[in-house]
Scaffold this active site. Structure first.
Site, mmCIF file in Angstrom:
data_model
loop_
_atom_site.group_PDB
_atom_site.id
_atom_site.type_symbol
_atom_site.label_atom_id
_atom_site.label_comp_id
_atom_site.label_asym_id
_atom_site.label_seq_id
_atom_site.Cartn_x
_atom_site.Cartn_y
_atom_site.Cartn_z
ATOM 1 C CD GLN A 1 -5.583 7.904 3.020
ATOM 2 O OE1 GLN A 1 -6.012 8.686 2.114
ATOM 3 N NE2 GLN A 1 -4.128 7.809 3.596
ATOM 4 C CG HIS B 1 -10.895 9.333 0.936
ATOM 5 N ND1 HIS B 1 -9.883 9.828 1.706
ATOM 6 C CD2 HIS B 1 -10.466 8.588 0.036
ATOM 7 C CE1 HIS B 1 -8.671 9.559 1.418
ATOM 8 N NE2 HIS B 1 -8.977 8.706 0.503
ATOM 9 C CD GLU C 1 -8.154 7.864 -3.008
ATOM 10 O OE1 GLU C 1 -8.356 8.867 -2.669
ATOM 11 O OE2 GLU C 1 -7.477 6.887 -2.478
ATOM 12 C CG HIS D 1 -8.355 3.170 0.560
ATOM 13 N ND1 HIS D 1 -9.312 4.006 0.925
ATOM 14 C CD2 HIS D 1 -7.247 4.188 0.097
ATOM 15 C CE1 HIS D 1 -9.196 5.116 0.592
ATOM 16 N NE2 HIS D 1 -7.894 5.335 0.278
ATOM 17 N NE ARG E 1 -3.263 10.942 7.644
ATOM 18 C CZ ARG E 1 -3.609 12.170 7.434
ATOM 19 N NH1 ARG E 1 -4.263 12.796 8.330
ATOM 20 N NH2 ARG E 1 -3.208 12.990 6.691
#
Length: 402
Positions: A95, A97, A132, A261, A280
């Site tokens: 996935q 982001h 993240e 990642h 995804r």
């Protein structure tokens, strides 16, 4: 300063032992437990135990008192981060982001189309970015970021098959970000018949490479494991393009917008912007929106930096460029009892991952035991922390970016 009760997310890739054992619950758990959420995300906000209300409700009722005026203004009266314990028994989906701009545009577009926010094909349930950082508690295995293409050509040459040769030559002819984009796009859009024709010879080559203890045995073993779990999934091919990482406890990686990642196995503390936006790319039966994924992916390449944190006394800070969050860690060995200042007043979530810690704010104390967490609002006095009874102790502290 109040103790939290937190939601456990029961995704299929989770562990039946890790989170249950951390929380002092019966082991094994009846279902896989993947993530422990600590924060105010509307999907599963933490509960303030003594008050009986959610952290989201508390912040909504008094955003400036809970977050501080600067944080409340900047983030629209929202806590900008979400803290998690992540327990991966099996690989997560591959996935990426979106950036803040991409998330805002995508959310507005899907809202205008009337797509329900919990719809399986919704890409943007939140209007915000999702950078993240994941910090290993145990040995932690991951794929993250596109490997240097020259090195990837060496890997692909080591498992070359007649069917793979044109794909290797494509990247060898343009070993840069554009070549990676071309090869990834080719692989992610391969018809199933072409993928099925390509994979058996590739997997056999990977088996031989592992048996011969070749240079890329770890990468080949990963491909074989992924192919067993996700047969016919283009993400298995894409795994060949990503850095294969093994983090030791205390080591972290930062995943900014666009970084492709997949977490493979292990337990970690994860801090992220307060968002659940996921594009995804494979290793999942869930929705894969290839055009939207390609729109957000960052094909810059090279080794994935490992962040070991910067020590300031006993506090180790994992600095990133994410304005939404900052993660720090404090460790005490058995017999140590030093009192540690956790910084000035700010919204914080503290989670204890080993031992027990006593937190003091303006004369009020709170004991946070292993697996427990606490909310410290911006109105609380600057907190002090010390281990209980001289036992070995570890805590992580999440707050807004500095």
């Amino acid at each position: 300063m109040e103790l939290l009760r937190n939601a456990v997310r029961p995704y299929a890739w989770g562990s039946r032992t890790t989170i249950a054992e951390l929380l002092g619950l019966p082991v094994p758990a009846p279902h896989p437990q993947a993530e422990l959420w600590m924060g105010s995300h509307p999907g599963d906000p933490s509960v303030l135990i003594d008050a009986g209300c959610t952290l989201l409700e508390r912040i909504d009722a008094d955003p400036e008192g809970q977050l501080g005026a600067p944080t409340a203004r900047r983030w629209g009266n929202r806590l900008p981060f979400l803290l998690k314990i992540l327990a991966a028994e099996e690989p997560l989906s591959m996935q990426a982001h979106p950036s803040a701009e991409q998330a805002a545009e995508g959310w507005a577009r899907e809202e205008a189309l009337g797509i329900p926010r919990d719809a399986a094909h919704r890409n943007y349930p939140d209007p915000t970015a999702k950078p993240e950082l994941v910090c290993a508690l145990t040995e932690f295995h991951a794929l993250a970021g596109f490997r240097d293409p020259h090195r990837t050509v060496e890997l692909l040459d080591a498992v070359r098959t007649p069917g793979l040769s044109p794909h290797i030559d494509l990247l060898a002819g343009q070993p840069d970000s554009d070549g990676l984009r071309a090869l990834f796009t080719t692989w992610i859009t391969l018809p199933s018949t072409a993928l099925q024709a390509l994979m058996p010879d590739l997997l056999e080559a990977c088996v031989l490479h592992v048996k011969d203890h070749g240079e890329f045995s770890l990468e080949c073993r990963t491909v074989l494991e992924l192919a067993e779990r996700y047969p016919g999934d283009a993400g298995v091919l894409a795994a060949l393009l990503l850095n294969r990482l093994v983090l030791g406890p205390g080591e972290a990686i930062y995943l900014p917008a666009g970084n492709l990642h997949a977490y493979l196995h292990g337990t970690a503390v994860e801090i992220l912007a307060n968002s659940d936006n996921i594009l995804r790319g494979g290793l999942t039966p869930k929705h894969v929106d290839v055009p939207e994924l390609l729109r957000v992916l960052d094909f810059r390449c090279g080794p994935m930096p490992v962040n070991s944190g910067t020590a300031s006394g006993r506090v180790r800070v994992y600095r990133t460029d994410a304005p939404e969050f900052e993660l720090s860690r404090v460790d005490w060995a058995e017999g140590e009892d030093e009192t540690v200042a956790l910084g000035g007043p700010a919204p914080r979530i503290l989670v204890c991952t080993d031992g027990a810690v006593e937190v003091e704010c303006g004369g009020t104390t709170l004991i946070v035991t292993r697996g427990s967490s606490a909310w410290l609002c911006a109105a609380d006095p600057a907190p002090l922390a010390r281990p209980v009874s001289g036992t070995a102790c570890q805590v992580f502290v999440a707050t807004v970016g500095s």
